[in-house]
Design a protein around this motif. Structure first.
Motif: not given
Length: 481
Positions: A62, A80-82, A84-85, A325, A328-330
């Motif tokens: 990462n 990363s996941d967080d 992107y959210t 996109d 996997d939410n990344r």
């Protein structure tokens, strides 16, 4: 996988529109790129095997992705996941935090702008401030996302941030209480015979909210003679919303164009028929915190001779980011285009210059008169150049500053001058010929700050604390927290 077009504020998304994501390029085993990827794998294997303590390979990869994208320009980065959210939540206009737009610079967290009616704004935090510690622990050198995480928390919990401010000799602490931040991007009121429309950011409902509230203001004040559109400290947001706001005041013509690497890759956004003000004069208020999508509106109305710009030169964020996109939410946020005003200006790094230059205070004018103190897109070492090779106007004396008898704590000198322009039916030359303010005297600049900000940040590090990481996050896209 999808591609989402963005270009936010020093900061976030400009537009959302899914398109097909091109297939990944294939690298020949003989290519230089393949050899470099092989080198990366070898180095990762050595670290995994020989580093003094066990390592988390996911964190290493990462960090490598973040560093690769951050090296391109201040607004390209890996999500990363967080992350992107968080990005998707921001465009919906509600999130938890203290109400700041921030970016990473030289290992510190730098404030892009405080948001309206938030704990940070009420506490007096300003654009250009550096946050060097949280609750007495240094965040110098800490990756931006980690620093932001430390400022998040449950509503009604307290934190203290240490601020370094240009012009202040010593760092100082600001106590804050976290809140659920609900962005109210649109406000309206009357200023005598003239309407006032404040847009703080461009989130999902901004254009519709502006249309509804402006229609209500006009209905209640049918003799309204003109409008002040306040875009100061507006860090940007969704492209489609900025286009929608500009369209409220235009009767056709181009609003903005978006141009990528290929000269034929041009997207143009056109205004529809129908000007809500039927040609009544408009003044747009801007300052260095006016960025990205807010600059699109300012540039469109200025180029189409529909509005006069009063205030200070804007931030100069004229690039478009696409959020790709990855599953996997990344995602990857990548600069893919520049945007251009109707006359063909790329304002990347240069910004939109006002027709009547006015500062809020002598202190603000000092910032403009001292090049090292200016916080704009051009201040980033790896910022994308303006397409035509233009450069931002260098340090200079502001055209007008408030007179000595003007109370800047209770009054708004830029708004005062905007209303003057409206009283002259939008004729900026007449307003300039009847100034209310003055220019800075040479004596005002004698005490201009000369100490290096780096020294101040070091002084702000609490004794006995250790900063997080020795490598700073320079992924200079601003984040809300």
């Amino acid at each position: 996988m999808k591609n989402i077009y963005l270009a936010g504020a020093a900061a976030v998304a400009l537009s959302i529109g899914a398109v097909a994501y091109a297939s990944q390029p294939a690298f020949s085993p003989r290519s230089d790129t393949y050899k470099q990827l092989e080198l990366f794998g070898n180095v990762l294997a050595i670290v995994q095997q020989d580093y003094v303590v066990p390592v988390d390979s996911k964190k290493l990869i990462n960090a490598a992705l973040e560093g690769m994208l951050a090296s391109l320009d201040p607004h390209s980065n890996y999500l990363s996941d967080d992350d992107y959210t968080d990005l998707k939540e921001k465009t919906r206009g509600s999130y938890g935090g203290i109400g700041l737009e921030v970016t990473g610079e030289d290992g510190a967290v730098k404030v892009v702008t405080p948001m309206d009616d938030t704990p940070a704004q009420k506490a007096g935090i300003e654009s250009g401030d550096y946050i060097t510690a949280i609750d007495g622990t240094s965040i110098l050198g800490l990756p931006l996302n980690d620093a932001i995480s430390k400022m998040k928390g449950e509503p009604n919990t307290k934190l203290t941030v240490t601020i370094v401010r240009t012009g202040k000799d010593a760092p100082f602490d600001v106590p804050l209480t976290r809140e659920i931040i609900v962005v109210k991007s649109v406000k309206t009121r009357m200023e005598g015979d003239y309407g006032y429309l404040r847009i703080a950011s461009f989130s999902e409902t901004t254009a519709n909210d502006a249309k509804t509230q402006l229609a209500d203001l006009i209905a209640k004040n049918p003799n309204m003679k003109g409008l002040v559109l306040d875009l100061r400290n507006n860090p940007g947001g969704l492209l489609e919303q900025s286009v929608g706001v500009a369209d409220l005041f235009l009767d056709g013509g181009e609003i903005v164009s978006q141009r990528g690497r290929d000269p034929k890759d041009i997207i143009r956004y056109q205004a529809k028929k129908g000007d809500m003000l039927n040609g009544k004069p408009i003044v747009v208020l801007t300052n260095p915190g006016t960025a990205s999508a807010a600059e699109i509106v300012s540039g469109a109305l200025q180029d189409q001779k529909r509005a006069t710009i009063v205030g200070l030169t804007t931030f100069g964020k004229g690039s478009v980011q696409s959020v790709i996109d990855l599953g996997d939410n990344r995602a990857v946020k990548l600069t893919t285009a520049r945007y251009y005003t109707p006359s063909g200006r790329s304002i990347q790094k240069t910004g939109i210059e006002p027709d009547l230059e006015v500062a809020m205070s002598k202190e603000q004018a000092k910032y403009i008169a001292t090049a090292a103190m200016q916080y704009t897109e051009a201040a980033y070492g790896n910022a994308l150049d303006a397409d035509e090779g233009k450069v931002r106007r260098s340090a200079h004396a502001v055209q007008e500053v408030p007179p000595d008898d003007f109370d800047t704590k209770t009054g708004d000198f830029e708004l005062t001058r905007a209303l003057d322009v409206l009283k002259y039916n939008g004729d900026v030359k007449l307003a300039a010929a009847h100034p209310r303010g003055t220019k800075l005297a040479d004596s005002d600049l004698v005490d201009k700050p000369g100490a290096k900000i780096e020294a101040k940040m070091k002084a702000a590090t609490p004794a006995g604390t250790v900063s997080g990481s020795s490598s700073s996050s320079s992924a200079a896209s601003a984040e809300k927290k």
